[in-house]
Design a protein around this motif. Structure first.
Motif, short mmCIF file in Angstrom:
data_model
loop_
_atom_site.label_atom_id
_atom_site.label_comp_id
_atom_site.label_asym_id
_atom_site.label_seq_id
_atom_site.Cartn_x
_atom_site.Cartn_y
_atom_site.Cartn_z
N VAL A 84 5.19 14.74 -26.78
CA VAL A 84 5.48 15.41 -28.05
C VAL A 84 5.96 16.83 -27.80
CG1 VAL A 84 4.43 16.30 -30.17
CG2 VAL A 84 3.87 13.99 -29.38
N LEU A 85 5.28 17.55 -26.92
CA LEU A 85 5.62 18.96 -26.68
C LEU A 85 6.96 19.09 -25.96
CD1 LEU A 85 2.03 20.04 -25.71
CD2 LEU A 85 3.33 20.91 -27.67
N LEU A 86 7.28 18.15 -25.08
CA LEU A 86 8.58 18.20 -24.41
C LEU A 86 9.73 18.10 -25.41
CD1 LEU A 86 8.12 15.99 -21.22
CD2 LEU A 86 8.33 18.47 -21.33
N THR A 87 9.54 17.28 -26.45
CA THR A 87 10.61 17.12 -27.44
C THR A 87 10.60 18.24 -28.48
OG1 THR A 87 9.23 15.73 -28.88
CG2 THR A 87 10.50 14.62 -27.18
N ALA A 88 9.45 18.92 -28.65
CA ALA A 88 9.33 19.91 -29.72
C ALA A 88 9.64 21.33 -29.27
CB ALA A 88 7.91 19.87 -30.32
N VAL A 89 9.37 21.64 -28.00
CA VAL A 89 9.54 23.02 -27.50
C VAL A 89 10.48 22.98 -26.31
CG1 VAL A 89 8.39 25.12 -26.73
CG2 VAL A 89 7.17 23.51 -28.22
N PRO A 90 11.67 23.53 -26.42
CA PRO A 90 12.65 23.45 -25.33
C PRO A 90 12.17 24.18 -24.07
CG PRO A 90 13.71 24.10 -27.39
CD PRO A 90 12.23 24.20 -27.62
N GLY A 91 12.42 23.57 -22.93
CA GLY A 91 12.27 24.25 -21.65
C GLY A 91 10.87 24.40 -21.11
N VAL A 92 9.87 23.74 -21.69
CA VAL A 92 8.50 23.94 -21.21
C VAL A 92 8.18 23.00 -20.06
CG1 VAL A 92 7.67 24.74 -23.44
CG2 VAL A 92 7.52 22.31 -22.88
N VAL A 93 7.17 23.40 -19.28
CA VAL A 93 6.57 22.51 -18.30
C VAL A 93 5.10 22.36 -18.67
CG1 VAL A 93 8.18 23.17 -16.48
CG2 VAL A 93 6.00 24.38 -16.69
N ILE A 94 4.48 21.27 -18.21
CA ILE A 94 3.10 20.96 -18.57
C ILE A 94 2.20 21.26 -17.38
CG2 ILE A 94 1.55 19.24 -19.53
CD1 ILE A 94 3.97 19.83 -21.31
N ALA A 95 1.17 22.06 -17.59
CA ALA A 95 0.18 22.29 -16.55
C ALA A 95 -0.80 21.13 -16.55
CB ALA A 95 -0.56 23.60 -16.78
N THR A 96 -0.91 20.44 -15.42
CA THR A 96 -1.77 19.27 -15.38
C THR A 96 -2.33 19.08 -13.98
OG1 THR A 96 -1.85 16.87 -15.73
CG2 THR A 96 0.19 17.76 -14.88
N ALA A 97 -3.55 18.52 -13.95
CA ALA A 97 -4.15 18.14 -12.69
C ALA A 97 -4.06 16.63 -12.50
CB ALA A 97 -5.62 18.57 -12.64
N GLY A 98 -3.43 15.94 -13.45
CA GLY A 98 -3.35 14.49 -13.42
C GLY A 98 -1.97 14.01 -13.02
N PRO A 99 -1.64 12.80 -13.40
CA PRO A 99 -0.34 12.22 -13.02
C PRO A 99 0.82 12.94 -13.70
CG PRO A 99 -1.50 10.80 -14.57
CD PRO A 99 -2.47 11.85 -14.16
N GLN A 100 1.99 12.86 -13.07
CA GLN A 100 3.17 13.51 -13.59
C GLN A 100 4.00 12.59 -14.49
OE1 GLN A 100 5.24 15.01 -10.16
NE2 GLN A 100 3.75 16.61 -9.80
N ARG A 101 3.46 11.43 -14.80
CA ARG A 101 4.11 10.50 -15.72
C ARG A 101 3.17 10.20 -16.88
NH1 ARG A 101 8.56 7.26 -14.28
NH2 ARG A 101 9.48 7.88 -12.29
N VAL A 102 3.73 10.09 -18.06
CA VAL A 102 2.97 9.70 -19.25
C VAL A 102 3.62 8.47 -19.82
CG1 VAL A 102 2.21 10.37 -21.56
CG2 VAL A 102 2.27 12.08 -19.73
N ALA A 103 2.89 7.35 -19.83
CA ALA A 103 3.42 6.07 -20.31
C ALA A 103 4.75 5.74 -19.63
CB ALA A 103 3.60 6.10 -21.82
N GLY A 104 4.84 6.05 -18.35
CA GLY A 104 6.03 5.76 -17.58
C GLY A 104 7.12 6.80 -17.63
#
Length: 258
Positions: A84-104
């Motif tokens: 949702v955030l990738l489509t709503a806010v241009p140019g962001v990256v996600i800080a995560t300790a988990g996998p780099q894929r969401v639902a593929g």
């Protein structure tokens, strides 16, 4: 199997989402890695029948170039939040300790560490963090951990709260912890019509002169006010006190006299 014209809405939605996932594997979007991620996220959300509703903040966010990127702080509702955030806010990256894929779908990410977030902010990249801790009791919003806010203090990055809320004719998504698994999220979406994800960017908080704990509390209060959510008890069993005014909002800081 009944013909497609009489398939129940839930079945047709699953078929559509499955077709989207299959198409992305066979013919992934072309272009840069970011474009592929954004297009893939948009395709999947549309295939699931989710509509993303974004409204600008009441006070525009400060420009981030040249200079550090912005630290976007959101509550956690669903594993689909990063898409949702990738489509709503241009140019962001996600800080995560988990996998780099969401639902593929591959997501642009940075390590969810102070060093990882600080390096991205220093490069001028805006970073999304989701510092909400599990809520206890009847609280609908958990406390925001102050750890990653240290990256904003180190770089002078503005802190931009963002409230996320999912809704549909079936009500809100199931509560945590079980309700925040991907399977639970997909089950709820499959059984709910007219799912809308409200993305509400809020006025930015300046990091100058603040502590990480203060920034976390101000961002937490700002998001809770939009969600009209009760806050969990403070340490020691005390109830959450009144929400302080976010005096460090960008655009509301006092100007020096001439």
């Amino acid at each position: 199997m009944p013909p497609p014209s009489v398939l129940p809405p839930t079945s047709s939605r699953w078929l559509r989402a499955g077709a989207v996932l299959a198409a992305q594997r066979l013919r992934p979007p072309v272009g840069s890695a970011r474009r592929r991620a954004v297009c893939g996220a948009a395709r999947l959300l549309a295939g699931l029948g989710l509509r993303v509703d974004v409204r600008p903040p009441a006070v525009p966010w400060p420009r981030t170039g040249p200079g550090p990127g912005a630290l976007l702080v959101t509550n956690s509702v669903s594993p689909l939040d990063p898409l949702v955030l990738l489509t709503a806010v241009p140019g962001v990256v996600i800080a995560t300790a988990g996998p780099q894929r969401v639902a593929g779908v591959p997501c642009p990410t940075v390590p969810a560490t102070v060093a990882g977030v600080r390096a991205a902010l220093a490069r001028g990249t805006s970073v999304v963090i989701r510092p909400e801790q599990p809520a206890g009791g009847r609280a609908a919003l958990g406390r925001f951990s102050p750890e990653l806010f240290a990256a904003a203090l180190a770089t002078g990055a503005p802190v931009c709260p963002v409230a996320l809320r999912y809704g549909g004719d079936g009500g809100a998504p199931p509560p945590a912890p079980g309700g925040r698994t991907l399977l639970a999220a997909l089950r709820w979406i499959g059984a709910t019509r007219d799912v809308v994800v409200a993305v509400r960017p809020l006025p930015a908080l300046g990091s100058s002169g603040a502590t990480a704990t203060e920034l976390a509390a101000l961002a937490e209060y700002a998001v809770a006010a939009v969600l009209e959510a009760p806050l969990p008890a403070r340490p020691g069993g005390l109830a959450a006190g009144p929400r302080p005014e976010p005096a460090r909002r960008v655009g509301q800081q006092s100007r020096p006299t001439r």
